[in-house]
Design a protein around this motif. Structure first.
Motif, PDB file in Angstrom:
ATOM      1  N   THR A 197       3.652   1.140  -3.530  1.00  0.00           N
ATOM      2  CA  THR A 197       3.256   1.041  -4.934  1.00  0.00           C
ATOM      3  C   THR A 197       3.276   2.414  -5.630  1.00  0.00           C
ATOM      4  OG1 THR A 197       1.989  -0.910  -4.394  1.00  0.00           O
ATOM      5  CG2 THR A 197       1.518   0.123  -6.500  1.00  0.00           C
ATOM      6  N   PRO A 198       2.841   3.505  -4.967  1.00  0.00           N
ATOM      7  CA  PRO A 198       2.905   4.809  -5.634  1.00  0.00           C
ATOM      8  C   PRO A 198       4.297   5.147  -6.153  1.00  0.00           C
ATOM      9  CG  PRO A 198       1.682   5.005  -3.600  1.00  0.00           C
ATOM     10  CD  PRO A 198       2.200   3.605  -3.628  1.00  0.00           C
ATOM     11  N   PHE A 199       5.316   4.790  -5.378  1.00  0.00           N
ATOM     12  CA  PHE A 199       6.677   5.076  -5.798  1.00  0.00           C
ATOM     13  C   PHE A 199       6.978   4.380  -7.131  1.00  0.00           C
ATOM     14  CE2 PHE A 199      11.129   3.744  -5.888  1.00  0.00           C
ATOM     15  CZ  PHE A 199      11.738   4.980  -5.871  1.00  0.00           C
ATOM     16  N   LEU A 227      10.951  13.458  -7.849  1.00  0.00           N
ATOM     17  CA  LEU A 227      11.187  12.037  -7.665  1.00  0.00           C
ATOM     18  C   LEU A 227      11.815  11.413  -8.884  1.00  0.00           C
ATOM     19  CD1 LEU A 227       8.385   9.903  -6.155  1.00  0.00           C
ATOM     20  CD2 LEU A 227      10.752  10.109  -5.487  1.00  0.00           C
ATOM     21  N   VAL A 279      -7.201   2.151  -2.099  1.00  0.00           N
ATOM     22  CA  VAL A 279      -6.084   2.903  -1.535  1.00  0.00           C
ATOM     23  C   VAL A 279      -6.578   3.934  -0.519  1.00  0.00           C
ATOM     24  CG1 VAL A 279      -4.462   4.736  -2.148  1.00  0.00           C
ATOM     25  CG2 VAL A 279      -4.393   2.568  -3.347  1.00  0.00           C
ATOM     26  N   ILE A 335       4.802   3.381  -9.316  1.00  0.00           N
ATOM     27  CA  ILE A 335       3.957   3.980 -10.351  1.00  0.00           C
ATOM     28  C   ILE A 335       4.625   5.227 -10.919  1.00  0.00           C
ATOM     29  CG2 ILE A 335       1.732   5.083 -10.827  1.00  0.00           C
ATOM     30  CD1 ILE A 335       0.502   3.322  -8.669  1.00  0.00           C
ATOM     31  N   TYR A 379      -8.872   0.683  -7.722  1.00  0.00           N
ATOM     32  CA  TYR A 379      -7.586   0.875  -7.052  1.00  0.00           C
ATOM     33  C   TYR A 379      -7.640   2.092  -6.119  1.00  0.00           C
ATOM     34  CZ  TYR A 379      -2.609   1.554  -6.302  1.00  0.00           C
ATOM     35  OH  TYR A 379      -1.389   1.718  -5.710  1.00  0.00           O
ATOM     36  N   TRP A 418       0.842  -1.211   0.000  1.00  0.00           N
ATOM     37  CA  TRP A 418       0.000   0.000   0.000  1.00  0.00           C
ATOM     38  C   TRP A 418       0.868   1.249   0.000  1.00  0.00           C
ATOM     39  CZ3 TRP A 418      -0.887   4.182   3.261  1.00  0.00           C
ATOM     40  CH2 TRP A 418      -2.094   4.875   3.068  1.00  0.00           C
TER      41      TRP A 418
END
Lengths: 307, 306
Positions: free
Chosen positions: A183-185, B299, B44, A187, B40, A180
């Motif tokens: 995963t954003p990283f 990032l 989340v 993405i 999703y 949880w």
């Protein structure tokens, strides 16, 4: 401008490089070389837990760490915590990578509201890990947790499950929380990589009648490889050393069934007050980290920082 | 996807002329994408929603069955309590001081050296840059033992200050160390994308190197600086492990520690924990909503996080 002002300016210009880079280099060098040297040095000492007296013991901390005190070939704790670490890192990295790849591909489509979706998707990663860990602990809570609530109130289960009191389920809960959070990283990094793929190549492949898989394999993948390497390297390294989620969700428990290297190190050095053994484990983690980086570079044939 | 195999069917499909189906495949694919992304996003956000509603529930409702999925009697009592019964204003203050000071140092040093690494070919610049990047590979947790002993007994300024243990300075020094390498990296990559003709133009106009940097380059570099600043702030605001090791009282403890303190040995004060957690999570949520673009660009240029 007076003569002296002019020469001061010239002199300052000559010092541009050392003045701009110097502080950074000094800061990082001083604070890397010294603590790292201190880490290696502390790993060679035994500190008496009560008197605080230090005694030079050579490599004995490493011997204890790897082989233990008893007659066993390897230290059973080392074997079992290494296994836990491998399960935790292996499952979370794999699942979050596949999930992240899928979501990145979906988000790369030309959809309306893509900006908002991207915002919604990124948030879990920028929350404090401690808060995320406690939040998941609350989700998995045996009596009042939302997961038991949903499962009970929809009639999927008849009696509540004490997720965090069972070794396997607790590990599963940790992996879910980790996926949880991270995963954003994946993405973001993969989405940036996907944007490097030239659109015409897709069209050409489509005209050639290439299947979806073959399009991914032959068009997307080569362009995505550098991003995959960055995402995997950082993800694996981070998971091995991350303590936050494990510490607030299970503290390595029940028993030691979710104890991983990071929590073991913290417990040894800070809770059991054995800085020497903690430092020895730190040295092992350092070596393993550099080993993993080396292997990944070799596999993918380039450094992640030159992409 | 369609399962038709005849050459004709494949041709019509690849042209988007799906004759058997009322919806062309493009539309179907797009709907499927929305559907999957929707599921999703829902999954989340559900935990965040659950902790948010918990923070507004009275304790009695938190400990009531069956559990509720929205607060039946919403209250802000939990938020009032944590500021009244615990020094949450101090924890918030500490978090703000530590995160902003770290950000200022990291952005200043990172921007200066990032620019020079991008523009100048000086002795050892490649290996210096590589060592700075390699510094990011050192697992911070491995360094808790040396950092604890260094901060308890600082080698250089120790004579002046005594122990730095349980001070905000210890956290600022530590977080600067962990954030500086990635800041140098983001800024170097950012300056690489700024055309060198700008530097030359400044020189032609009679600027010294410093003036050129301050007046011409810095304004152009604002988006990169914003990205670095936001990430450095979030990383320092969120950090937990070193705050746990290096502090012990509310004179230096930050919000992540404060939140973890709601967990006693056998009992967790969920309602108040949820309120504290929401306060600790606030910058992340706000930055995420309003500065997502900078976070993503930072990032992908730095590709690093602590």
């Amino acid at each position: 401008m007076t003569e002296s002002q002019y020469s001061l300016r010239r002199r300052l210009d000559k010092l541009f490089v050392p003045l701009t880079v110097g502080p950074t280099v000094l800061w990082i060098a001083g604070i890397i070389v010294y603590p790292t040297a201190k880490l290696l040095w502390s790993s060679l000492f035994f500190t008496h837990p009560i008197t605080g007296q230090k005694q030079f013991v050579g490599l004995r901390n490493f011997r204890r760490l790897l082989f233990g005190d008893g007659g066993a070939l390897l230290n059973p704790s080392f074997v079992s915590f290494t296994k836990n670490t491998l399960i935790y890192v292996g499952f979370s990295v794999t699942i979050s990578f596949l999930l992240g790849l899928g979501i990145a591909i979906l988000l790369n489509k030309d959809l309306k509201g893509r900006g908002w979706l991207r915002t919604a998707v990124i948030v879990p990663w920028i929350l404090p890990y401690v808060m995320s860990g406690l939040m998941w602990r609350w989700m998995f809570q045996a009596q009042y947790g939302a997961i038991n609530g949903v499962l009970m109130q929809t009639g999927i289960i008849d009696s509540k499950i004490a997720f965090l009191s069972d070794g396997t389920l607790a590990m599963m809960a940790l992996i879910i929380a980790d996926v949880w959070v991270f995963t954003p990283f994946i993405i973001i990094i993969l989405l940036a990589g996907l944007q490097n793929v030239p659109e015409q190549l897709y069209d050409a492949a489509e005209v050639d009648g290439a299947s979806r898989w073959s399009r991914f394999r032959n068009v997307t993948y080569p362009f995505l490889k550098p991003s995959i390497l960055v995402a995997l390297t950082i993800r694996i390294i981070f998971d091995i050393r991350a303590l936050d989620l494990v510490w607030v969700m299970t503290q390595g428990g029940p028993g030691t069934q979710t104890e991983v290297w990071a929590s073991w190190l913290y417990r040894t050095a800070m809770v059991f007050n054995k800085p020497g053994e903690g430092a020895a484990l730190g040295v092992v983690m350092l070596a393993v980290t550099f080993g993993i980086v080396a292997v990944l570079y070799k596999l993918f044939g380039e450094t992640p920082y030159e992409s | 996807m369609s399962t038709k195999t005849s050459p004709y069917a494949r041709l019509t499909e690849s042209l988007g002329l799906d004759t058997d189906n009322e919806w062309p495949s493009v539309v179907r694919e797009r709907l499927a994408a929305y559907g999957l992304l929707g599921v999703y996003v829902f999954v989340v956000w559900f935990p965040i929603y659950y902790i948010l509603i918990t923070s507004f529930k009275p304790t009695a409702e938190v400990l009531n069955l069956p559990i509720t999925f929205y607060p039946h009697e919403a209250t802000i009592q939990n938020y009032v309590d944590i500021f009244n019964n615990r020094p949450f204003e101090l924890y918030t203050f500490n978090s703000l001081v530590v995160a902003s000071t770290t950000t200022v140092i990291v952005v200043t040093l990172g921007t200066l050296s990032g620019y020079t690494f991008s523009r100048y070919d000086f002795m050892g610049n490649k290996s210096l840059l590589l060592s700075i990047v390699a510094a990011r590979m050192i697992p911070p947790i491995a360094l808790i033992v040396p950092f604890f002993s260094i901060m308890s007994n600082p080698p250089i300024i120790g004579g002046l200050t005594g122990s730095l243990y349980d001070t905000k300075i210890a956290l600022i020094l530590t977080y600067t160390f962990f954030n500086l390498p990635f800041a140098v990296w983001i800024m170097k990559n950012y300056f690489d994308g700024v055309p060198e003709s700008l530097d030359e133009q400044a020189k032609v106009d009679g600027c010294s190197t410093w003036e050129g940097f301050v007046k011409v380059i810095l304004p152009v570099a604002k988006p990169g600086i914003a990205a670095t600043a936001i990430l450095a702030f979030i990383f320092s605001w969120n950090e937990f492990v070193f705050a746990l090791v290096l502090t012990s009282s509310e004179q230096a403890q930050t919000l992540p520690i404060a939140v973890s303190l709601f967990v006693a040995d056998d009992f967790v004060d969920w309602a108040h924990l949820a309120a504290g957690g929401m306060i600790a999570a606030l910058p992340g949520i706000l930055f995420g909503l309003f500065f997502q673009r900078y976070i993503v660009s930072g990032l992908t240029q730095g590709a690093v996080k602590e």
